[in-house]
Design an enzyme around this catalytic site. Sequence first.
Site, PDB file in Angstrom:
ATOM      1  N   ASN A   1      68.980  59.556  16.973  1.00 37.80           N
ATOM      2  CA  ASN A   1      67.780  59.512  16.132  1.00 37.80           C
ATOM      3  C   ASN A   1      67.412  60.916  15.687  1.00 37.80           C
ATOM      4  O   ASN A   1      67.185  61.796  16.520  1.00 37.80           O
ATOM      5  CB  ASN A   1      66.602  58.917  16.911  1.00 37.80           C
ATOM      6  CG  ASN A   1      65.429  58.605  16.014  1.00 37.80           C
ATOM      7  OD1 ASN A   1      65.541  57.771  15.119  1.00 37.80           O
ATOM      8  ND2 ASN A   1      64.321  59.289  16.218  1.00 37.80           N
ATOM      9  N   GLU A   2      67.398  61.114  14.390  1.00 36.87           N
ATOM     10  CA  GLU A   2      66.903  62.376  13.817  1.00 36.87           C
ATOM     11  C   GLU A   2      67.461  63.598  14.556  1.00 36.87           C
ATOM     12  O   GLU A   2      66.708  64.368  15.173  1.00 36.87           O
ATOM     13  CB  GLU A   2      65.374  62.398  13.809  1.00 36.87           C
ATOM     14  CG  GLU A   2      64.780  61.356  12.888  1.00 36.87           C
ATOM     15  CD  GLU A   2      63.252  61.415  12.804  1.00 36.87           C
ATOM     16  OE1 GLU A   2      62.629  62.026  13.692  1.00 36.87           O
ATOM     17  OE2 GLU A   2      62.699  60.861  11.841  1.00 36.87           O
TER      18      GLU A   2
ATOM     19  N   GLU B   1      63.169  55.038   7.739  1.00 42.96           N
ATOM     20  CA  GLU B   1      61.820  54.986   8.323  1.00 42.96           C
ATOM     21  C   GLU B   1      60.818  55.528   7.312  1.00 42.96           C
ATOM     22  O   GLU B   1      61.079  56.528   6.654  1.00 42.96           O
ATOM     23  CB  GLU B   1      61.702  55.893   9.557  1.00 42.96           C
ATOM     24  CG  GLU B   1      62.456  55.476  10.779  1.00 42.96           C
ATOM     25  CD  GLU B   1      62.238  56.475  11.922  1.00 42.96           C
ATOM     26  OE1 GLU B   1      61.219  57.199  11.924  1.00 42.96           O
ATOM     27  OE2 GLU B   1      63.110  56.546  12.792  1.00 42.96           O
TER      28      GLU B   1
ATOM     29  N   GLU C   1      52.993  56.827  20.911  1.00 42.76           N
ATOM     30  CA  GLU C   1      52.834  56.459  19.500  1.00 42.76           C
ATOM     31  C   GLU C   1      51.960  55.226  19.307  1.00 42.76           C
ATOM     32  O   GLU C   1      52.076  54.525  18.302  1.00 42.76           O
ATOM     33  CB  GLU C   1      54.225  56.271  18.880  1.00 42.76           C
ATOM     34  CG  GLU C   1      54.995  57.580  18.912  1.00 42.76           C
ATOM     35  CD  GLU C   1      56.336  57.557  18.201  1.00 42.76           C
ATOM     36  OE1 GLU C   1      56.660  58.524  17.497  1.00 42.76           O
ATOM     37  OE2 GLU C   1      57.062  56.572  18.371  1.00 42.76           O
ATOM     38  N   LYS C   2      51.049  54.997  20.261  1.00 39.76           N
ATOM     39  CA  LYS C   2      50.249  53.764  20.176  1.00 39.76           C
ATOM     40  C   LYS C   2      49.264  53.773  19.015  1.00 39.76           C
ATOM     41  O   LYS C   2      48.775  52.725  18.608  1.00 39.76           O
ATOM     42  CB  LYS C   2      49.535  53.484  21.499  1.00 39.76           C
ATOM     43  CG  LYS C   2      48.646  54.593  21.994  1.00 39.76           C
ATOM     44  CD  LYS C   2      48.085  54.232  23.364  1.00 39.76           C
ATOM     45  CE  LYS C   2      47.418  55.421  24.027  1.00 39.76           C
ATOM     46  NZ  LYS C   2      48.383  56.483  24.398  1.00 39.76           N
TER      47      LYS C   2
HETATM   48  C1  GAL Z   1      60.154  59.584  13.486  1.00 42.84           C
HETATM   49  C2  GAL Z   1      60.965  59.042  14.655  1.00 42.84           C
HETATM   50  C3  GAL Z   1      60.435  57.714  15.111  1.00 42.84           C
HETATM   51  C4  GAL Z   1      58.949  57.776  15.288  1.00 42.84           C
HETATM   52  C5  GAL Z   1      58.314  58.242  13.996  1.00 42.84           C
HETATM   53  C6  GAL Z   1      56.819  58.323  14.062  1.00 42.84           C
HETATM   54  O1  GAL Z   1      60.394  60.923  13.258  1.00 42.84           O
HETATM   55  O2  GAL Z   1      62.314  58.891  14.274  1.00 42.84           O
HETATM   56  O3  GAL Z   1      61.076  57.351  16.317  1.00 42.84           O
HETATM   57  O4  GAL Z   1      58.653  58.667  16.306  1.00 42.84           O
HETATM   58  O5  GAL Z   1      58.794  59.527  13.704  1.00 42.84           O
HETATM   59  O6  GAL Z   1      56.280  58.786  12.847  1.00 42.84           O
END
Ligand code: GAL
Length: 721
Positions: free
Chosen positions: A203-204, A361, A409-410
């Site tokens: 991821n990223e 995303e 991240e809630k």
């Molecule tokens: C992205 C990440 C996700 C999530 C998202 C929240 O950068 O890939 O897993 O954390 O940010 O904005």
Amino acid sequence: MSLETTIRPVPPIPAISADDGGIAVDDGDTHENGGAKPAGGRNADVSAKAAPSERPWPKVAGLAFGGDYNPEQWDESVWPEDIRLMQAAGVNLVSVGIFAWVRLEPRPGVFDFGWLDRILDLLHDGGISVDLGTPTAAPPAWFYRAQPESWVVDADGRRLGPGSRGICCPSSPAYAAASARITTALAERYSAHPAVLMWHVHNEYGAPVSQCHCEQSQIAFREWLLLTYDTLDAINDAWGTNFWGQRYGELDEIRTPAASASVINPAQQLDYQRFCDHQLLSCYLRERDILRTWSADKPVTTNFMATNCPSVNLWGWAPEVDVVSNDHYLTAERTDRHVLLAMDADLTRSLAGGRPWMLMEHSTSAVNWQPRNLAKEPGEMARNSLAHIARGADAALFFQWRGSRSGAEKFHSSMLPHAGTNSEQWTELVDLGRTIKALADVRGTTVTAEVALLWDWESFWAQDLDWHPSVDLDHRERTIAFYTRLWQDNVTVDFAHPTADLSGYKLVIVPQVYLLDQDAADNLDTFVTGGGQLLVSYFSGVVDAHDAVHPQGLSGPVGEVLGISVQEFAPLAQGQHVALDLWGQNASADVWADRLVLTDPATQILGTFTDGPAAGRPALTRRRIGQGSAWYLATRLDPESLALVMDPLYAAAGVTPVAGLPHGLEMVTRRDHSQTFYFLLNHTDQPVDVPLSGTDVISGERHEHSVPVPATQVIVIRQQH
Ligand code: GAL
């Protein structure tokens, strides 16, 4: 632990050549060095236009719509409702398992696939396809405990341990082995699963950390240096180590540039950035190659952050993915956030070599990690999704499906919000799903551009180092300034590496590309000689690939293309403005002035500083070569003054800005041989009319000569050729 644990034989772990503390992992077909020996400090051959492989696009019907789905955060009794609501929203693709390593491998070599089997089957039965993640961005706590030498060590010597997420040291043999093991296990088990259409590695990459200074990194850095330069003498030469008595007598004396008393050798820092990028890419390639071994027909991607991940050189990564995918989040408090979105999408399309790409995303509304997380305005979510699609995305996916109740991240928005389905957010989401379904025919159409902006991560790395002529030099600000002008003029833009083939463009702009070597200068020369219009803005082409001033002086070989020589930089004081005369018109600038001279009789002076430290000297020049011209702009014009330069540039290049569109209306086109889609995005709170004929793809309504676009809404018009 009440896991339904399947004890499975451990798949073969790739051999680690640890005898010399080295980093090589032999999995039979691994490109440990990114496939090729790096040349002259650079990692990737970026001379060709970046182009991912020709592997098939994931077999989703129409455009992909969905998001990250983390079923492991929920009791299984919730899953049937998830599927039902995904169907209601028109979801056809979800990314699963991205952070689920510990749930899949609760103890080293012991796997629990039961839950993943069940959710994949449920999704498949529900007609929803899966982008299956390798979970290697979130190593389990057992791994951190067993392998303390794999913890990332930051520049201040702090060791970054478990409890969050993020990669381990990318040069760690133990991490390589563990990530290869879980990837192999997933590939073996799910390659043939009918729900799985594609693979999502990690991821990223590059976030949250890209650098490591542990002892394994020291060894790997030296190996990379030797591979790159062959000899210690060559390293000393490239880094100019005679300065400040930094010459190295033995390779082992070299360390990664961590904390030091004063500024560390900039060429060493630049090479360290390249090394870090290379190590991360090696991690990706290791997993990709395992997946390809098991899963010949399914595309592999990893999610980029095009304009927002400064630590990886995506020109080198893009050819290694089968589908370019990107994550984008608005900077909520910026009023030009939609322009920055467009820029990010255009860069992503350029990384994809013009082919369709996936928006992996974005957010339905607020994120949770900015200082003030503003909720999106009504209509903004759909405008955002459709703006990405307008600029070439064939997928609009979100982070994430169901809002998390726990964890960091809630408070992040989600497709299924905490408020549930009885909410405006849900209604807007369902509407968007319907719209995206109606746009199925857009899939595979492309966006073309006549203008390119140069973009080079290596140059950004070099420019962002210490002790430069002014703290006001800012490549990102300059890029945004030029991009914004082009966006306002409705001119579609690609981004290009300085050595990419530029022959398809009429106009190329170099906003502030500090590092341009001889190859890049030759490439720009070829472009201009071939009839192109080139605009180079100040503080470009100053140094070579080793961050050394060119032998030709401060304007380097690009100065030769421009027919000028910068004799001295004359940066302005904070807040100072200078006046200019541009073709008899008054203009204003700040931040910077060059004291330059002309070096070619074919160079004309088009504008002059009338005051300030370069008073009486050229501020804007143009050197004609055949049908082409090379323009140089020696200062930072204010936005209105910049228009005075752009209009004649467009005219010289034969680029026609789209005139007559209402203010705040963004228009982008996608087309193929038989049809053109006009995306009309109204960023204002007033209805507007756009002079255009065609059929509204969503409503089916036919418009002759004028299309009404309601406030905040998007209309997509189709014209058949
Ligand atoms: C992205 C990440 C996700 C999530 C998202 C929240 O950068 O890939 O897993 O954390 O940010 O904005």
